[in-house]
Design a protein around this motif. Structure first.
Motif, PDB file in Angstrom:
ATOM      1  N   LEU A  35       5.803 -26.268 -22.634  1.00  0.00           N
ATOM      2  CA  LEU A  35       4.117 -26.490 -23.535  1.00  0.00           C
ATOM      3  C   LEU A  35       4.722 -27.405 -24.923  1.00  0.00           C
ATOM      4  CD1 LEU A  35       1.337 -25.465 -24.067  1.00  0.00           C
ATOM      5  CD2 LEU A  35       1.950 -23.668 -25.657  1.00  0.00           C
ATOM      6  N   TRP A  36       5.719 -27.476 -25.498  1.00  0.00           N
ATOM      7  CA  TRP A  36       5.896 -28.707 -26.668  1.00  0.00           C
ATOM      8  C   TRP A  36       5.877 -29.722 -25.830  1.00  0.00           C
ATOM      9  CZ3 TRP A  36       6.985 -28.084 -31.585  1.00  0.00           C
ATOM     10  CH2 TRP A  36       7.672 -29.207 -32.624  1.00  0.00           C
ATOM     11  N   ASN A  37       6.622 -29.728 -24.640  1.00  0.00           N
ATOM     12  CA  ASN A  37       6.799 -31.082 -24.426  1.00  0.00           C
ATOM     13  C   ASN A  37       5.079 -31.443 -24.036  1.00  0.00           C
ATOM     14  OD1 ASN A  37       9.090 -31.443 -24.959  1.00  0.00           O
ATOM     15  ND2 ASN A  37       9.736 -30.664 -22.896  1.00  0.00           N
ATOM     16  N   LEU A  38       4.368 -30.491 -23.297  1.00  0.00           N
ATOM     17  CA  LEU A  38       2.817 -30.836 -23.055  1.00  0.00           C
ATOM     18  C   LEU A  38       1.976 -31.863 -23.958  1.00  0.00           C
ATOM     19  CD1 LEU A  38       2.378 -28.648 -20.468  1.00  0.00           C
ATOM     20  CD2 LEU A  38       2.737 -31.050 -20.074  1.00  0.00           C
ATOM     21  N   LEU A  39       2.609 -31.185 -25.169  1.00  0.00           N
ATOM     22  CA  LEU A  39       1.185 -31.217 -26.497  1.00  0.00           C
ATOM     23  C   LEU A  39       1.900 -32.395 -27.164  1.00  0.00           C
ATOM     24  CD1 LEU A  39       0.990 -27.873 -27.825  1.00  0.00           C
ATOM     25  CD2 LEU A  39      -0.668 -28.170 -26.858  1.00  0.00           C
ATOM     26  N   HIS A  40       3.016 -33.262 -27.320  1.00  0.00           N
ATOM     27  CA  HIS A  40       3.332 -33.550 -27.246  1.00  0.00           C
ATOM     28  C   HIS A  40       3.055 -35.131 -26.425  1.00  0.00           C
ATOM     29  CE1 HIS A  40       5.747 -36.264 -30.006  1.00  0.00           C
ATOM     30  NE2 HIS A  40       6.989 -36.707 -28.804  1.00  0.00           N
ATOM     31  N   GLU A  41       3.079 -34.608 -25.410  1.00  0.00           N
ATOM     32  CA  GLU A  41       2.888 -36.117 -24.208  1.00  0.00           C
ATOM     33  C   GLU A  41       1.507 -36.352 -24.759  1.00  0.00           C
ATOM     34  OE1 GLU A  41       2.397 -37.194 -20.002  1.00  0.00           O
ATOM     35  OE2 GLU A  41       3.056 -35.344 -20.400  1.00  0.00           O
ATOM     36  N   LEU A  42       0.490 -35.200 -24.929  1.00  0.00           N
ATOM     37  CA  LEU A  42      -0.887 -35.168 -24.822  1.00  0.00           C
ATOM     38  C   LEU A  42      -1.728 -35.560 -26.359  1.00  0.00           C
ATOM     39  CD1 LEU A  42      -3.724 -34.063 -24.101  1.00  0.00           C
ATOM     40  CD2 LEU A  42      -3.729 -32.438 -25.042  1.00  0.00           C
ATOM     41  N   PHE A  43      -0.987 -35.783 -27.601  1.00  0.00           N
ATOM     42  CA  PHE A  43      -1.250 -36.110 -28.831  1.00  0.00           C
ATOM     43  C   PHE A  43      -0.556 -37.373 -28.530  1.00  0.00           C
ATOM     44  CE2 PHE A  43      -0.122 -36.213 -33.188  1.00  0.00           C
ATOM     45  CZ  PHE A  43      -1.592 -35.386 -33.638  1.00  0.00           C
ATOM     46  N   THR A  44       0.852 -37.989 -28.275  1.00  0.00           N
ATOM     47  CA  THR A  44       1.356 -39.208 -28.397  1.00  0.00           C
ATOM     48  C   THR A  44       1.031 -40.730 -27.600  1.00  0.00           C
ATOM     49  OG1 THR A  44       2.878 -38.769 -27.340  1.00  0.00           O
ATOM     50  CG2 THR A  44       3.124 -38.750 -28.962  1.00  0.00           C
ATOM     51  N   ILE A  45       0.386 -40.392 -26.301  1.00  0.00           N
ATOM     52  CA  ILE A  45      -0.271 -40.894 -25.189  1.00  0.00           C
ATOM     53  C   ILE A  45      -1.614 -42.054 -25.880  1.00  0.00           C
ATOM     54  CG2 ILE A  45      -1.992 -39.156 -23.567  1.00  0.00           C
ATOM     55  CD1 ILE A  45      -0.152 -40.496 -21.269  1.00  0.00           C
ATOM     56  N   ALA A  46      -2.400 -40.257 -26.622  1.00  0.00           N
ATOM     57  CA  ALA A  46      -3.923 -41.681 -26.560  1.00  0.00           C
ATOM     58  C   ALA A  46      -3.665 -42.241 -27.564  1.00  0.00           C
ATOM     59  CB  ALA A  46      -4.279 -40.207 -26.888  1.00  0.00           C
ATOM     60  N   GLY A  47      -2.262 -42.379 -28.145  1.00  0.00           N
ATOM     61  CA  GLY A  47      -1.933 -43.672 -29.412  1.00  0.00           C
ATOM     62  C   GLY A  47      -3.034 -43.706 -31.004  1.00  0.00           C
ATOM     63  N   ALA A  48      -3.727 -44.393 -30.950  1.00  0.00           N
ATOM     64  CA  ALA A  48      -4.919 -44.569 -31.986  1.00  0.00           C
ATOM     65  C   ALA A  48      -6.141 -43.269 -32.007  1.00  0.00           C
ATOM     66  CB  ALA A  48      -5.378 -46.118 -32.618  1.00  0.00           C
ATOM     67  N   ARG A  49      -5.984 -43.045 -30.931  1.00  0.00           N
ATOM     68  CA  ARG A  49      -7.512 -41.841 -30.123  1.00  0.00           C
ATOM     69  C   ARG A  49      -6.559 -40.551 -30.291  1.00  0.00           C
ATOM     70  NH1 ARG A  49     -11.226 -44.853 -25.734  1.00  0.00           N
ATOM     71  NH2 ARG A  49     -12.890 -42.782 -26.381  1.00  0.00           N
ATOM     72  N   ARG A  50      -5.992 -40.175 -30.916  1.00  0.00           N
ATOM     73  CA  ARG A  50      -4.911 -38.939 -30.553  1.00  0.00           C
ATOM     74  C   ARG A  50      -5.880 -37.313 -31.040  1.00  0.00           C
ATOM     75  NH1 ARG A  50      -0.471 -39.931 -34.954  1.00  0.00           N
ATOM     76  NH2 ARG A  50       0.884 -41.081 -33.528  1.00  0.00           N
ATOM     77  N   PRO A  51      -5.907 -36.866 -30.262  1.00  0.00           N
ATOM     78  CA  PRO A  51      -6.745 -35.550 -29.961  1.00  0.00           C
ATOM     79  C   PRO A  51      -6.901 -34.792 -31.096  1.00  0.00           C
ATOM     80  CG  PRO A  51      -5.001 -35.301 -28.739  1.00  0.00           C
ATOM     81  CD  PRO A  51      -5.007 -36.458 -28.967  1.00  0.00           C
ATOM     82  N   PRO A  52      -7.985 -34.124 -31.988  1.00  0.00           N
ATOM     83  CA  PRO A  52      -7.342 -32.748 -32.986  1.00  0.00           C
ATOM     84  C   PRO A  52      -7.254 -31.847 -32.420  1.00  0.00           C
ATOM     85  CG  PRO A  52      -9.982 -32.884 -32.354  1.00  0.00           C
ATOM     86  CD  PRO A  52      -9.469 -33.994 -31.092  1.00  0.00           C
ATOM     87  N   PHE A  53      -6.202 -30.788 -32.975  1.00  0.00           N
ATOM     88  CA  PHE A  53      -5.700 -29.637 -33.152  1.00  0.00           C
ATOM     89  C   PHE A  53      -6.867 -28.780 -32.278  1.00  0.00           C
ATOM     90  CE2 PHE A  53      -2.883 -32.161 -35.528  1.00  0.00           C
ATOM     91  CZ  PHE A  53      -1.458 -31.805 -34.997  1.00  0.00           C
TER      92      PHE A  53
END
Length: 414
Positions: A35-53
């Motif tokens: 789950l940590w790795n999935l969150l990290h991928e979801l947060f970093t793959i978007a670049g500048a358009r990072r999703p809010p927590f």
């Protein structure tokens, strides 16, 4: 009783799990890491358009409802992963740590959080055993080694606020997070019991009251021979392992033996440190130690290609000896144990403590005749004695001066 203050403490105990319960906890730990790795991928793959927590929170809820292997992780443990991940980014943005990274299966420590203390239902059922409720696992026995706050009448005042399940080479353990009520620290005075401590390799702890705390090797001869043998086996089998290739079952088994032996040695180090620091904290209200930069002290002497180092092998052996004593952890244990009893710990500057004569206060070159012998070169003094004892007396005297300098002393209480 005087004024009480609230301090946060951790209490570690070994869990006694069945094979089925251990398998369930392993699945939860792997799910938390994934789950940590999935969150990290979801947060970093978007670049500048990072999703809010907040959106990531809703994604976790959806994933737990639709992914079977992720549903084994309790809801609160999943929320704890998100909270920890968010905190790691805040620490990075504020300059306190580096950016979070992926957690590999080989290096990450298996762990599961139980954020709410009310879910644990801790109870003592026997002189040696207690019971705790682990979400999705049930009631589990754990080794009762000391009283927990808010559980027994003889235990310290306070309450358990949560726990963390951690797996090491010796199995699963539970670390209870607790808020404890302890006496407020008193301002140290010269009349209070005080002591200075000199940390070393030959003599691990030398006190200014002529007490020396020493220990033997952490592994006996048979265990040392076994460790050497399995290390040689690992080195031999590693030669036939291609770069990037997964370790074979035989190599993994050898590495498992190495982890077991090292974990056993570490457990004995912790046991010795806890016993010694508890004895010191019980007898003294003001404890003074040297302010050492251990990280720089254990820096390698290999140098560079242009400027190679000298005595590299000797320095490496000294670095290993210093690291095995865990000086920093000794100070941390002393700090909170002394503070719990209303005292404080003072860190004094290290320069001069080994060369200054504790009898006359004169610093003279060559006074350290050997590793264990000190002789004052002042003709009017000429005091001789143990070098570690002399250093501990200097540390004690400097600690008294710092502690009595109101408003100017840096006194460590927690």
């Amino acid at each position: 009783m005087g004024e009480l203050v609230t301090r946060h403490r951790g209490f570690r105990a070994r869990l006694h799990l069945t094979a089925a319960q251990e398998a369930q906890l392993d699945q939860q730990a792997h799910a938390a890491r994934a789950l940590w790795n999935l969150l990290h991928e979801l947060f970093t793959i978007a670049g500048a358009r990072r999703p809010p927590f907040s959106r990531m929170d809703s994604e976790i809820r959806w994933a737990r409802a639709n992914v079977d292997w992720l549903a084994v992780l309790p809801a609160q443990a999943a929320q704890a992963v998100l909270k920890t991940y968010r905190r790691s980014w805040l620490n990075c943005w504020e300059g306190r740590s580096s950016a979070p990274t992926y957690k590999s299966r080989a290096r990450a420590v298996p762990a599961v959080d139980v954020p709410q203390g009310r879910d644990l239902h801790v109870a003592r059922v026997h002189r040696r055993w207690g019971m705790v409720n682990i979400p999705k696992i049930g009631r589990v026995r754990f080794r009762w080694t000391r009283d927990l706050p808010g559980v027994t009448r003889s235990g310290p005042a306070g309450r358990i606020t949560g726990a963390r399940l951690i797996k090491d080479a010796l199995g699963w353990h539970i670390v209870f997070r607790a808020e404890c009520k302890t006496p407020a620290p008193n301002k140290p005075t010269r009349d209070a019991p005080h002591v200075g401590i000199d940390r070393g390799v030959a003599v691990p702890l030398a006190l200014s009251d002529s007490t020396f705390y020493v220990h033997g090797p952490w592994l006996d001869e048979g265990e040392e021979a076994c460790l050497l043998r399995v290390q040689q086996q690992a080195a031999h089998r590693e030669q036939y392992r291609k770069q990037g290739e997964r370790a074979s079952k035989r190599l993994s088994a050898v590495y498992g033996q190495i982890r077991d032996l090292r974990a056993r040695a570490k457990r004995r180090v912790l046991d010795w440190q806890h016993k010694v620091t508890s004895a010191i904290a019980e007898n003294y209200a003001l404890v003074s130690v040297e302010e050492l930069d251990v990280v720089r002290m254990v820096k390698s002497a290999s140098g560079t290609v242009e400027v190679p180092g000298v005595h590299v092998a000797q320095k490496s052996g000294l670095n290993r000896a210093i690291a095995s004593e865990a000086w920093g952890r000794t100070v941390e244990l002393l700090a909170y144990k002394v503070a719990e009893r209303g005292g404080c710990l003072v860190e004094v500057p290290a320069p001069g403590t080994s060369l200054r004569c504790s009898e006359c206060g004169v610093v003279s070159p060559g006074s350290r005749e050997s590793q264990s012998r000190f002789r004052c070169r002042n003709p009017e003094c000429g005091w001789t004695g143990n070098a570690d004892f002399n250093a501990s007396r200097n540390i004690d005297q400097a600690g008294l001066v710092l502690a009595s300098a109101a408003g100017r002393a840096v006194v460590r209480q927690t």
